[in-house]
Design a protein around this motif. Structure first.
Motif, short mmCIF file in Angstrom:
data_model
loop_
_atom_site.label_atom_id
_atom_site.label_comp_id
_atom_site.label_asym_id
_atom_site.label_seq_id
_atom_site.Cartn_x
_atom_site.Cartn_y
_atom_site.Cartn_z
N ALA A 29 1.06 -1.38 -0.18
CA ALA A 29 -0.47 -0.06 -0.02
C ALA A 29 0.88 1.46 -0.25
CB ALA A 29 -0.86 -0.33 1.55
N PRO A 30 0.33 1.78 -0.63
CA PRO A 30 1.22 3.81 -0.64
C PRO A 30 1.17 4.61 0.89
CG PRO A 30 -0.89 3.80 -1.93
CD PRO A 30 -0.90 2.87 -0.95
N TYR A 31 1.34 3.41 1.64
CA TYR A 31 0.78 4.36 3.27
C TYR A 31 1.90 3.86 4.58
CZ TYR A 31 -3.03 7.05 1.26
OH TYR A 31 -4.35 7.46 0.21
N ILE A 32 2.84 4.90 4.85
CA ILE A 32 3.66 4.34 5.46
C ILE A 32 2.83 5.01 6.85
CG2 ILE A 32 5.93 4.75 7.58
CD1 ILE A 32 5.50 4.42 2.88
N TRP A 33 2.65 3.70 8.27
CA TRP A 33 2.10 3.51 9.66
C TRP A 33 3.20 3.63 10.27
CZ3 TRP A 33 -2.25 5.92 10.93
CH2 TRP A 33 -2.77 6.05 11.84
N LEU A 34 3.05 4.85 11.61
CA LEU A 34 4.25 4.58 12.20
C LEU A 34 3.98 5.18 13.48
CD1 LEU A 34 5.37 8.19 13.22
CD2 LEU A 34 6.23 7.74 10.03
N LYS A 35 4.42 4.64 14.64
CA LYS A 35 4.23 4.92 15.55
C LYS A 35 5.38 6.02 16.52
CE LYS A 35 2.90 3.55 20.34
NZ LYS A 35 2.73 5.46 20.32
N THR A 36 4.51 7.02 17.12
CA THR A 36 5.54 8.46 17.58
C THR A 36 5.99 8.40 18.64
OG1 THR A 36 3.63 9.05 18.81
CG2 THR A 36 3.42 10.24 16.24
N PRO A 37 7.14 9.16 18.19
CA PRO A 37 8.54 8.94 19.48
C PRO A 37 8.16 9.66 20.45
CG PRO A 37 8.94 11.08 17.83
CD PRO A 37 7.85 10.36 16.94
N ASP A 38 8.80 9.22 21.81
CA ASP A 38 8.33 9.97 22.55
C ASP A 38 7.40 10.42 23.12
OD1 ASP A 38 11.09 10.52 22.62
OD2 ASP A 38 10.64 11.78 21.82
N ASN A 39 5.97 9.17 23.28
CA ASN A 39 4.65 9.51 23.70
C ASN A 39 4.34 10.37 23.19
OD1 ASN A 39 5.24 7.48 25.37
ND2 ASN A 39 6.14 8.02 26.95
N MET A 40 4.28 11.21 22.30
CA MET A 40 4.12 11.96 21.45
C MET A 40 2.35 12.07 20.75
SD MET A 40 6.19 14.37 19.07
CE MET A 40 7.62 14.73 19.70
N THR A 41 1.43 12.27 21.18
CA THR A 41 0.05 12.34 20.25
C THR A 41 0.66 12.78 18.83
OG1 THR A 41 -1.07 14.81 20.14
CG2 THR A 41 -1.15 12.85 22.47
N GLY A 42 -0.34 12.13 17.82
CA GLY A 42 -0.31 12.59 16.93
C GLY A 42 -0.11 13.60 16.34
N TRP A 43 -1.47 14.34 17.06
CA TRP A 43 -1.16 15.68 16.61
C TRP A 43 -0.27 16.83 17.29
CZ3 TRP A 43 -3.32 18.10 13.62
CH2 TRP A 43 -5.34 17.54 12.52
N ASP A 44 0.59 16.50 18.26
CA ASP A 44 2.03 16.71 18.89
C ASP A 44 3.01 16.63 17.08
OD1 ASP A 44 0.84 17.71 21.13
OD2 ASP A 44 1.61 15.76 22.70
N PHE A 45 3.16 15.26 16.78
CA PHE A 45 3.73 15.21 15.74
C PHE A 45 3.75 16.02 15.15
CE2 PHE A 45 5.99 11.63 13.19
CZ PHE A 45 7.39 12.07 14.06
N PHE A 46 2.07 16.19 14.56
CA PHE A 46 1.91 16.79 13.13
C PHE A 46 2.72 18.18 13.85
CE2 PHE A 46 -0.38 20.10 11.48
CZ PHE A 46 -0.73 19.80 10.48
N ASP A 47 2.31 18.68 14.75
CA ASP A 47 3.00 20.36 14.97
C ASP A 47 4.61 20.13 14.96
OD1 ASP A 47 0.29 21.08 15.39
OD2 ASP A 47 -0.05 21.12 17.13
N PHE A 48 4.79 19.30 15.78
CA PHE A 48 6.81 18.81 15.45
C PHE A 48 6.79 19.15 13.95
CE2 PHE A 48 10.53 16.39 15.69
CZ PHE A 48 10.68 17.04 16.50
N LEU A 49 6.89 18.07 13.40
CA LEU A 49 7.43 17.94 11.46
C LEU A 49 7.07 19.31 10.86
CD1 LEU A 49 6.96 14.37 10.59
CD2 LEU A 49 8.88 15.41 11.81
N LEU A 50 5.98 19.78 11.68
CA LEU A 50 5.98 20.72 10.90
C LEU A 50 6.55 22.19 10.51
CD1 LEU A 50 4.26 22.46 8.61
CD2 LEU A 50 2.48 23.46 10.08
#
Length: 405
Positions: free
Chosen positions: A341-362
């Motif tokens: 499939a054309p998607y990679i699903w990953l566990k976020t680091p350091d117990n971040m929520t998905g939205w926290d990791f979104f803000d971090f990467l952005l």
């Protein structure tokens, strides 16, 4: 006095990708000099292929002449496309699906949302968790989902079938089978698959409980392993319990053209009624058919040249998957999917929520992905990256992500 459909008020916030777009817009307004790479929404980036463009040009020219002009399309789709679909997508895989069981539409998203109209509001619904939001939201709008439980991020009348790393992101059969079961494999968002022997268990259970499986196979072209079914109709007995949805969007790059189809077998009889006939009635009442020129473009996808071009598109995007998987495998991210499939699903680091990791990467990498929480409670602490970007952007995005981890 007019009253609204109050079920819409039960939907929490805006649609996932609308919320993401707003966040990106706000960030760009505050940081106009930043170059943002988008690996969030699953929109394709490769142009339409030559066979598709040639078919579009030819059919547009036909529309300019009285003797070849076409008006409204047949409700269920032109026979030339439905026959090509039946032959190439099903007959070649040993599936007994006829052209008159195929309903052409303007995309799998619409069919995913509309198909629930066939069923009583009293029916129970089961979805994989995490899940493509349309399956849940459309049932909420219809009034079938019950009340939203904010603390659990769930609706009271929906069965959430957990898909986790422990079960390879494929749900276990529930003790009590829901009446309507949504399955998407290869899966969006996790990229997981279900082997034929496992899918057969779901078909058998659905037949035994008189349930209906809505099987979303929008990503079947990306399957690279032999033991993964491309269609639920590869399973014995599926024609009496399953509706399959397909899309040209990710297969042939039709996100801007819009074309898909639903398969509703004539053998699918529920509560004494033919779901095939009901869907035909619904289709005829609410839909005027996909445009002629787009259906001709769809037909071209099944030509020998078109099939080679589709392979090229799929290989391009799967190369991006390999780039992401290989580029991030030695980081502190745990990666899943990206094989069929054309998607990679990953566990976020350091117990971040998905939205926290979104803000971090952005903010730190100027890379956009999709928070797992947008796909349901089972997505908490996960994040999706899409392989549909340009290859050079994918390479750069991986480099940026590595630099900030």
């Amino acid at each position: 006095m007019l009253k609204i459909n109050t079920n819409f008020q039960k939907l929490p916030g805006s649609y996932l990708f609308s919320a993401i777009a707003k966040k990106i817009e706000n960030y760009k307004n505050a940081n106009p000099d930043k170059d943002i790479i988008r690996l969030g929404i699953g929109d394709v980036t490769r142009p339409l292929t030559k066979s598709v463009i040639d078919a579009l040009h030819t059919s547009v020219d036909e529309m300019a002449h009285e003797e070849t002009f076409r008006g409204y399309a047949p409700d269920l789709g032109y026979s030339f496309l439905r026959e090509a679909i039946a032959k190439n997508d099903f007959e070649k895989r040993g599936c007994d699906i006829s052209a008159d069981e195929i309903f052409v539409s303007d995309g799998a998203k619409c069919d995913s949302g509309n198909i629930q109209e066939l069923f009583s509001l009293d029916n129970t619904v089961g979805v994989c968790d995490p899940v493509y939001p349309v399956y849940v939201d459309s049932n909420v709008m219809a009034g079938r989902a019950g009340d939203y439980i904010a603390d659990l991020s769930k609706f009271s009348n929906i069965t959430y079938m957990l898909c986790s790393a422990e079960n390879n992101f494929a749900p276990k059969l529930p003790y009590i089978m829901p009446d309507i079961i949504y399955l998407c494999f290869p899966n969006n968002p996790t990229g997981a698959t279900m082997k034929k022997s496992e899918l057969q268990k779901w078909v058998d259970a659905a037949n035994a409980s008189k349930s209906v499986i809505i099987y979303d196979a929008a990503y079947e072209a990306y399957i690279r392993e032999d033991d993964v079914p491309h269609s639920i109709y590869e399973c014995s007995g599926a024609k009496t319990c399953a509706i399959e949805l397909r899309s040209f969007s990710k297969t042939a790059g039709f996100t801007g053209l819009r074309l898909g189809y639903a398969v509703v077998p004539k053998d699918l009889i529920m509560d004494g009624c033919s779901l095939h006939d009901m869907w035909a009635r619904r289709h005829g009442t609410k839909y005027n058919g996909a445009p002629y020129i787009v259906q001709r473009a769809g037909e071209a996808v099944y030509s020998a040249q078109g099939q080679e071009e589709v392979k090229g598109l799929v290989n391009y995007y799967m190369q991006n998957c390999d780039t992401i998987l290989n580029g991030l495998k030695d980081t502190n991210l745990k990666l899943f999917g990206g094989i069929n499939a054309p998607y990679i699903w990953l566990k976020t680091p350091d117990n971040m929520t998905g939205w926290d990791f979104f803000d971090f990467l952005l903010e730190k990498a100027n890379v956009v992905g999709t928070p797992g929480e947008g796909f349901g409670p089972g997505g908490n602490g996960y994040f999706r990256l899409t392989a549909f970007g340009k290859h050079e952007n994918t390479v750069e995005a991986v480099k940026r992500i590595r630099n900030v981890l």
